[in-house]
Design a protein around this motif. Structure first.
Motif, PDB file in Angstrom:
ATOM      1  N   SER A 133     -32.597  13.128  25.597  1.00  0.00           N
ATOM      2  CA  SER A 133     -33.293  12.154  26.436  1.00  0.00           C
ATOM      3  C   SER A 133     -32.404  10.977  26.846  1.00  0.00           C
ATOM      4  O   SER A 133     -32.889  10.023  27.439  1.00  0.00           O
ATOM      5  N   LYS A 134     -31.103  11.050  26.570  1.00  0.00           N
ATOM      6  CA  LYS A 134     -30.207   9.925  26.829  1.00  0.00           C
ATOM      7  C   LYS A 134     -30.310   9.408  28.266  1.00  0.00           C
ATOM      8  O   LYS A 134     -30.285   8.211  28.499  1.00  0.00           O
ATOM      9  N   LYS A 135     -30.451  10.294  29.222  1.00  0.00           N
ATOM     10  CA  LYS A 135     -30.521   9.869  30.621  1.00  0.00           C
ATOM     11  C   LYS A 135     -31.938   9.454  31.034  1.00  0.00           C
ATOM     12  O   LYS A 135     -32.147   8.961  32.133  1.00  0.00           O
ATOM     13  N   LEU A 136     -32.904   9.650  30.132  1.00  0.00           N
ATOM     14  CA  LEU A 136     -34.292   9.299  30.435  1.00  0.00           C
ATOM     15  C   LEU A 136     -34.695   7.940  29.882  1.00  0.00           C
ATOM     16  O   LEU A 136     -35.690   7.371  30.318  1.00  0.00           O
ATOM     17  N   ASP A 137     -33.975   7.441  28.873  1.00  0.00           N
ATOM     18  CA  ASP A 137     -34.408   6.200  28.253  1.00  0.00           C
ATOM     19  C   ASP A 137     -33.328   5.137  28.263  1.00  0.00           C
ATOM     20  O   ASP A 137     -32.142   5.430  28.390  1.00  0.00           O
ATOM     21  N   CYS A 138     -33.775   3.893  28.127  1.00  0.00           N
ATOM     22  CA  CYS A 138     -32.871   2.755  28.029  1.00  0.00           C
ATOM     23  C   CYS A 138     -33.547   1.726  27.125  1.00  0.00           C
ATOM     24  O   CYS A 138     -34.776   1.573  27.162  1.00  0.00           O
ATOM     25  N   ASN A 139     -32.753   1.065  26.307  1.00  0.00           N
ATOM     26  CA  ASN A 139     -33.247   0.100  25.331  1.00  0.00           C
ATOM     27  C   ASN A 139     -32.457  -1.188  25.427  1.00  0.00           C
ATOM     28  O   ASN A 139     -31.283  -1.173  25.784  1.00  0.00           O
ATOM     29  N   VAL A 140     -33.083  -2.281  25.045  1.00  0.00           N
ATOM     30  CA  VAL A 140     -32.364  -3.537  24.866  1.00  0.00           C
ATOM     31  C   VAL A 140     -32.981  -4.241  23.659  1.00  0.00           C
ATOM     32  O   VAL A 140     -34.196  -4.199  23.468  1.00  0.00           O
ATOM     33  N   VAL A 141     -32.127  -4.805  22.815  1.00  0.00           N
ATOM     34  CA  VAL A 141     -32.601  -5.575  21.672  1.00  0.00           C
ATOM     35  C   VAL A 141     -32.232  -7.038  21.890  1.00  0.00           C
ATOM     36  O   VAL A 141     -31.116  -7.348  22.312  1.00  0.00           O
ATOM     37  N   PHE A 142     -33.193  -7.898  21.606  1.00  0.00           N
ATOM     38  CA  PHE A 142     -33.014  -9.341  21.724  1.00  0.00           C
ATOM     39  C   PHE A 142     -33.147  -9.950  20.336  1.00  0.00           C
ATOM     40  O   PHE A 142     -34.132  -9.676  19.634  1.00  0.00           O
ATOM     41  N   PRO A 143     -32.183 -10.772  19.926  1.00  0.00           N
ATOM     42  CA  PRO A 143     -32.339 -11.443  18.640  1.00  0.00           C
ATOM     43  C   PRO A 143     -33.471 -12.467  18.721  1.00  0.00           C
ATOM     44  O   PRO A 143     -33.635 -13.143  19.735  1.00  0.00           O
ATOM     45  N   VAL A 144     -34.280 -12.515  17.674  1.00  0.00           N
ATOM     46  CA  VAL A 144     -35.351 -13.507  17.540  1.00  0.00           C
ATOM     47  C   VAL A 144     -35.285 -14.062  16.123  1.00  0.00           C
ATOM     48  O   VAL A 144     -34.551 -13.546  15.276  1.00  0.00           O
ATOM     49  N   SER A 145     -36.044 -15.089  15.848  1.00  0.00           N
ATOM     50  CA  SER A 145     -35.961 -15.748  14.544  1.00  0.00           C
ATOM     51  C   SER A 145     -36.261 -14.804  13.383  1.00  0.00           C
ATOM     52  O   SER A 145     -35.708 -14.963  12.303  1.00  0.00           O
ATOM     53  N   GLN A 146     -37.095 -13.808  13.575  1.00  0.00           N
ATOM     54  CA  GLN A 146     -37.447 -12.885  12.497  1.00  0.00           C
ATOM     55  C   GLN A 146     -36.635 -11.590  12.512  1.00  0.00           C
ATOM     56  O   GLN A 146     -36.864 -10.726  11.690  1.00  0.00           O
ATOM     57  N   GLY A 147     -35.723 -11.418  13.438  1.00  0.00           N
ATOM     58  CA  GLY A 147     -34.941 -10.181  13.528  1.00  0.00           C
ATOM     59  C   GLY A 147     -34.627  -9.854  14.966  1.00  0.00           C
ATOM     60  O   GLY A 147     -33.819 -10.514  15.600  1.00  0.00           O
ATOM     61  N   VAL A 148     -35.291  -8.817  15.485  1.00  0.00           N
ATOM     62  CA  VAL A 148     -35.108  -8.443  16.885  1.00  0.00           C
ATOM     63  C   VAL A 148     -36.431  -7.999  17.489  1.00  0.00           C
ATOM     64  O   VAL A 148     -37.352  -7.586  16.787  1.00  0.00           O
ATOM     65  N   VAL A 149     -36.479  -8.079  18.809  1.00  0.00           N
ATOM     66  CA  VAL A 149     -37.508  -7.414  19.598  1.00  0.00           C
ATOM     67  C   VAL A 149     -36.765  -6.445  20.497  1.00  0.00           C
ATOM     68  O   VAL A 149     -35.780  -6.804  21.138  1.00  0.00           O
ATOM     69  N   GLN A 150     -37.216  -5.199  20.492  1.00  0.00           N
ATOM     70  CA  GLN A 150     -36.595  -4.142  21.285  1.00  0.00           C
ATOM     71  C   GLN A 150     -37.545  -3.743  22.409  1.00  0.00           C
ATOM     72  O   GLN A 150     -38.736  -3.542  22.182  1.00  0.00           O
ATOM     73  N   LEU A 151     -36.997  -3.626  23.599  1.00  0.00           N
ATOM     74  CA  LEU A 151     -37.739  -3.148  24.762  1.00  0.00           C
ATOM     75  C   LEU A 151     -37.147  -1.804  25.151  1.00  0.00           C
ATOM     76  O   LEU A 151     -35.932  -1.669  25.266  1.00  0.00           O
ATOM     77  N   GLN A 152     -38.012  -0.812  25.339  1.00  0.00           N
ATOM     78  CA  GLN A 152     -37.562   0.537  25.710  1.00  0.00           C
ATOM     79  C   GLN A 152     -38.330   1.016  26.929  1.00  0.00           C
ATOM     80  O   GLN A 152     -39.547   0.830  27.014  1.00  0.00           O
ATOM     81  N   VAL A 153     -37.616   1.626  27.864  1.00  0.00           N
ATOM     82  CA  VAL A 153     -38.225   2.302  29.000  1.00  0.00           C
ATOM     83  C   VAL A 153     -37.840   3.768  28.905  1.00  0.00           C
ATOM     84  O   VAL A 153     -36.666   4.104  28.728  1.00  0.00           O
ATOM     85  N   LEU A 154     -38.836   4.635  29.006  1.00  0.00           N
ATOM     86  CA  LEU A 154     -38.630   6.082  28.948  1.00  0.00           C
ATOM     87  C   LEU A 154     -39.213   6.703  30.205  1.00  0.00           C
ATOM     88  O   LEU A 154     -40.429   6.651  30.438  1.00  0.00           O
ATOM     89  N   ASN A 155     -38.337   7.283  31.047  1.00  0.00           N
ATOM     90  CA  ASN A 155     -38.783   7.967  32.254  1.00  0.00           C
ATOM     91  C   ASN A 155     -39.506   9.254  31.889  1.00  0.00           C
ATOM     92  O   ASN A 155     -39.215   9.884  30.868  1.00  0.00           O
ATOM     93  N   ARG A 156     -40.407   9.663  32.773  1.00  0.00           N
ATOM     94  CA  ARG A 156     -41.102  10.945  32.604  1.00  0.00           C
ATOM     95  C   ARG A 156     -40.119  12.086  32.871  1.00  0.00           C
ATOM     96  O   ARG A 156     -39.541  12.158  33.952  1.00  0.00           O
ATOM     97  N   ALA A 157     -39.987  12.974  31.932  1.00  0.00           N
ATOM     98  CA  ALA A 157     -39.078  14.110  32.081  1.00  0.00           C
ATOM     99  C   ALA A 157     -39.559  15.081  33.155  1.00  0.00           C
ATOM    100  O   ALA A 157     -38.761  15.810  33.738  1.00  0.00           O
ATOM    101  N   SER A 158     -40.857  15.078  33.450  1.00  0.00           N
ATOM    102  CA  SER A 158     -41.424  16.037  34.388  1.00  0.00           C
ATOM    103  C   SER A 158     -41.243  15.646  35.855  1.00  0.00           C
ATOM    104  O   SER A 158     -41.564  16.434  36.735  1.00  0.00           O
ATOM    105  N   LEU A 159     -40.712  14.445  36.116  1.00  0.00           N
ATOM    106  CA  LEU A 159     -40.549  13.989  37.488  1.00  0.00           C
ATOM    107  C   LEU A 159     -39.082  13.981  37.887  1.00  0.00           C
ATOM    108  O   LEU A 159     -38.208  13.718  37.067  1.00  0.00           O
ATOM    109  N   ASP A 160     -38.827  14.243  39.149  1.00  0.00           N
ATOM    110  CA  ASP A 160     -37.461  14.217  39.684  1.00  0.00           C
ATOM    111  C   ASP A 160     -37.243  12.946  40.489  1.00  0.00           C
ATOM    112  O   ASP A 160     -38.181  12.310  40.955  1.00  0.00           O
ATOM    113  N   GLY A 161     -35.965  12.592  40.665  1.00  0.00           N
ATOM    114  CA  GLY A 161     -35.600  11.486  41.538  1.00  0.00           C
ATOM    115  C   GLY A 161     -36.025  10.119  41.044  1.00  0.00           C
ATOM    116  O   GLY A 161     -36.294   9.226  41.849  1.00  0.00           O
TER     117      GLY A 161
END
Length: 182
Positions: A133-161
């Motif tokens: 799924s490497k080409k389908l997802d992307c993540n970013v982690v932001f440091p916060v006072s308690q650790g991190v908050v991670q945001l992830q976007v995962l594209n639908r594998a069933s769709l093209d373009g």
């Protein structure tokens, strides 16, 4: 949302979430501190909860359906994490909060292609998870006072373009990142 497509996205998203959590490492649990004079425990601070702290308006503006909310991994809470995900027409968004450090994400095998990004005025570390799924997802982690908050976007594998998930993540992040704790 079409029921069959939604279930397919949930299955793909859950598999990716489980893989991502395994990469990050859920094995280490700390139940508190103890002293030699008697057992005492120190309660850990409550983690920021994306399910309760991100508004429906922000989710809608980010392109996902607030009613599609799924807590945890396949609805199951994970110790040391607050996890919440939502579905959109072409991608799913998941937000994780944990007391882990950014360096722990960077040192985990399978987390690759790190680069520093700024989204909504906040600096974070963008990365992908190796695998099918490497080409389908992307993540970013932001440091916060308690650790991190991670945001992830995962594209639908069933769709093209589809748009590159890191491009979608940057757009989604402009709406959601301002809701994250500091």
């Amino acid at each position: 949302m079409d029921g069959e497509k939604g279930r397919g996205l949930k299955r793909a998203g859950t598999a990716l979430i489980v893989a991502g959590l395994a990469v990050v490492g859920l094995a280490a649990c700390d139940s508190g501190e103890s002293s030699s004079k008697g057992a005492t425990t120190t309660a850990k601070p409550t983690l920021w909860n994306p399910c309760t702290e991100i508004s429906d308006d922000a989710l809608t503006a980010a392109g996902v359906d607030p009613a599609s909310e799924e807590k945890g991994v396949a609805g199951v809470s994970q110790s040391g994490w607050e996890i919440c995900g939502w579905d959109g027409p072409t991608f799913a968004v998941t937000v994780y909060a944990t007391n882990k450090a950014v360096d722990q994400f960077k040192s985990k095998p399978g987390n690759v292609d790190f680069r520093t990004v700024t989204i909504a005025g906040r600096t974070g570390e963008e990365f992908r998870v190796e695998g099918a799924s490497k080409k389908l997802d992307c993540n970013v982690v932001f440091p916060v006072s308690q650790g991190v908050v991670q945001l992830q976007v995962l594209n639908r594998a069933s769709l093209d373009g589809l748009t590159d998930p890191c491009v979608s993540l940057a757009r989604v992040g402009e709406t959601l990142v301002p809701t994250f704790p500091r």
